[in-house]
Write a protein that holds these residues in place. Structure first.
Motif, mmCIF file in Angstrom:
data_model
loop_
_atom_site.group_PDB
_atom_site.id
_atom_site.type_symbol
_atom_site.label_atom_id
_atom_site.label_comp_id
_atom_site.label_asym_id
_atom_site.label_seq_id
_atom_site.Cartn_x
_atom_site.Cartn_y
_atom_site.Cartn_z
ATOM 1 N N PRO A 158 -49.559 -23.918 -18.537
ATOM 2 C CA PRO A 158 -50.174 -23.175 -19.653
ATOM 3 C C PRO A 158 -51.553 -22.634 -19.265
ATOM 4 O O PRO A 158 -52.342 -23.309 -18.613
ATOM 5 N N GLY A 159 -51.798 -21.395 -19.665
ATOM 6 C CA GLY A 159 -53.069 -20.761 -19.377
ATOM 7 C C GLY A 159 -53.150 -20.094 -18.022
ATOM 8 O O GLY A 159 -54.066 -19.308 -17.766
ATOM 9 N N LEU A 160 -52.190 -20.411 -17.133
ATOM 10 C CA LEU A 160 -52.198 -19.820 -15.799
ATOM 11 C C LEU A 160 -51.074 -18.803 -15.642
ATOM 12 O O LEU A 160 -51.274 -17.719 -15.095
ATOM 13 N N ALA A 167 -40.102 -12.242 -18.194
ATOM 14 C CA ALA A 167 -39.998 -13.185 -17.081
ATOM 15 C C ALA A 167 -41.362 -13.831 -16.831
ATOM 16 O O ALA A 167 -42.374 -13.132 -16.722
ATOM 17 N N ASN A 168 -41.383 -15.160 -16.734
ATOM 18 C CA ASN A 168 -42.625 -15.910 -16.489
ATOM 19 C C ASN A 168 -42.724 -16.253 -15.015
ATOM 20 O O ASN A 168 -42.549 -17.409 -14.607
ATOM 21 N N ILE A 169 -42.987 -15.248 -14.192
ATOM 22 C CA ILE A 169 -43.006 -15.457 -12.738
ATOM 23 C C ILE A 169 -44.357 -15.111 -12.134
ATOM 24 O O ILE A 169 -44.501 -15.144 -10.911
ATOM 25 N N TRP A 170 -45.351 -14.793 -12.953
ATOM 26 C CA TRP A 170 -46.661 -14.387 -12.463
ATOM 27 C C TRP A 170 -47.711 -15.392 -12.908
ATOM 28 O O TRP A 170 -47.580 -16.030 -13.951
ATOM 29 N N ILE A 171 -48.766 -15.502 -12.118
ATOM 30 C CA ILE A 171 -49.962 -16.227 -12.521
ATOM 31 C C ILE A 171 -51.133 -15.255 -12.450
ATOM 32 O O ILE A 171 -51.130 -14.310 -11.643
#
Length: 476
Positions: A158-160, A167-171
């Motif tokens: 979370p937060g990063l 798609a949740n593949i990036w920071i």
């Protein structure tokens, strides 16, 4: 000149001619991207850009610098991989620039992509210069595995992590965004190779036989089960079908190469089928991808990207509309996910097939260096890195052409994105280091207690010459 020196002189001439041919191939590869860029400008504006000489000199200088680094530090490395990579990279830059010119005012994403290319080449040079022996990492398989899986799951913090198009593949760190899975695939390839070389006898010889196929024991399924769980976490929580398929497929293929047992890929395919069916039932993201693959025209708004890519390639036909004369900007994300559709529209099916053949040639040369390698770890690592390119290109171009469900992976060296560019140039550096180790001549030193032994030495012209041993060390 003595008769004994004639072979050495002849070998030197051949060696210099070969280097000149390699340089000519690098220069030819540079002209493909430059030609696409110049044709785009001429077809759209009627003249070449005023900066064409500076840009050409910079691009050729960067490519020649990479060639000189390989010639200096890796003289026995495969001579054909680097020109193929430069050709693909140049074509990708030219196509991104062409799509930049569509909106008003034009964008400058190609400039940033050129910067990422320069950084990737710097990392490539650093690997070629400083990584003298990749086998040093063989001692840390579990550490590399933990680091790779940690990077793979980092976007879940979370937060990063940030979500892009579902798609949740990036920071994101400050103004910069990064895709950690691109680095994870390198670390996991090293980890898989080290682990499988160490455990391959246990994984290959034990198990039960069902007909002609030998299957592994249940207690030996721990590594593949752990990798399956990690990929399912990526699929479910990050909505990233492509990355899950890439990493699990990479592990199964390396497992099969290490053990030569068909039972392992059968078990892997069964686990992949179970995971895919479960993901289809319980995640909306996978259902949308499968629907877009099988029935794209049932929902025009939802499947606009797939439909536009299909129409664009159909309009391009066999020979294409020409650089700058198509309309690739009508396809969403044409610079990244669907850059192969843009290539097919402007240079036609023939051009797209030529691009696929360049990728296939890189994979084939990588597998050839694996066959030539005498070290089991380097052999398996070369196979893994080569299959990484094969799986990634097959998944993304197969999705664009509707051979497979769309996965959202990047097209190596062509798609817009700094993470992918840097990681893939690093992989090429490692592959050329392995190729150098596999192709260099073997230097044999004779034992002194052998009466007919000779001392074989490698001189500056890369010719193996025989020198008799001193008489004091040999008995008659």
């Amino acid at each position: 000149m003595s008769a004994a020196s004639l072979p050495a002189v002849g070998q030197t001439v051949v060696y210099r001619k070969r280097r000149n041919v390699e340089l000519a191939m690098v220069l030819l590869a540079c002209t493909l991207g430059l030609g696409g860029w110049l044709l785009t400008e001429i077809n759209l504006h009627g003249h070449a850009p005023t900066s064409w000489m500076r840009v050409s000199a910079l691009w050729i200088g960067m490519a020649v610098a990479c060639h000189l680094v390989v010639r200096w530090r890796l003289p026995y490395a495969d001579p054909l991989i680097l020109p193929c990579v430069i050709a693909l990279n140049g074509l990708g830059l030219a196509m991104i620039h062409r799509i930049d010119l569509i909106p008003s005012p034009p964008r400058d994403d190609a400039v940033m992509q050129f910067v990422w290319t320069g950084l990737g080449m710097l990392l490539f040079a650093a690997v070629a210069i400083f990584v003298r022996d990749p086998r040093r990492l063989q001692r840390f398989p579990y550490l590399l595995f933990i680091a790779g899986v940690g990077l793979l799951l980092l976007p879940l913090v979370p937060g990063l992590g940030v979500s892009t198009l579902g798609a949740n593949i990036w920071i994101r760190i400050g103004p910069m965004s990064f895709q950690p899975s691109e680095v994870a695939k390198i670390l996991l390839a090293f980890a898989f190779a080290a682990y499988l070389v160490d455990k391959r006898e246990v994984l290959a010889l034990s198990g039960f036989r069902l007909g002609p196929i030998q299957f592994p024991r249940l207690r030996d399924l721990g590594p593949i089960a752990l990798m399956w769980v990690a990929c399912m976490l990526v699929l479910v929580f990050q909505n990233d079908l492509g990355t899950a398929l890439l990493f699990f497929g990479l592990f199964v293929i390396m497992l099969y190469v290490a053990t030569e047992r068909p039972g392992w890929p059968i078990v892997g395919a069964a686990l992949m089928a179970v995971g895919g069916w479960g993901a289809y039932l319980f995640t909306r993201h996978v259902r949308v991808r499968v629907s877009s693959w099988l029935h794209p025209f049932e929902n025009y708004d939802q499947n606009l990207q797939v439909i536009s890519g299909q129409f664009g390639m159909a309009w391009g036909g066999l020979t294409g509309r020409g650089w700058g004369l198509g309309r690739p900007g009508l396809t969403p994300l044409a610079k990244s996910d669907f850059i192969s559709a843009a290539i097919g529209e402007e240079v036609g099916l023939f051009g797209l097939v030529a691009v696929v053949m360049l990728y296939a040639y890189i994979v084939a040369r990588g597998l050839r260096m694996a066959l030539a390698s005498h070290d089991p770890y380097l052999k398996l690592l070369a196979c893994g890195l080569s299959f990484t390119f094969a799986l990634q290109v097959f998944a993304i171009i197969g999705g664009v052409t509707r051979l497979l469900p769309l996965t959202g992976l990047t097209t190596p060296f062509m798609s817009q994105g700094g993470s992918s560019m840097i990681a893939n140039w690093t992989i090429i550096g490692v592959m050329l280091v392995i190729s150098h180790h596999a192709r260099r001549p073997m230097v044999a030193t004779a034992r002194l207690d052998e009466p007919t032994a000779t001392d074989l030495r490698l001189d500056e012209t890369h010719v193996i010459t025989a020198k008799p041993l001193p008489a004091s060390g040999v008995t008659a």
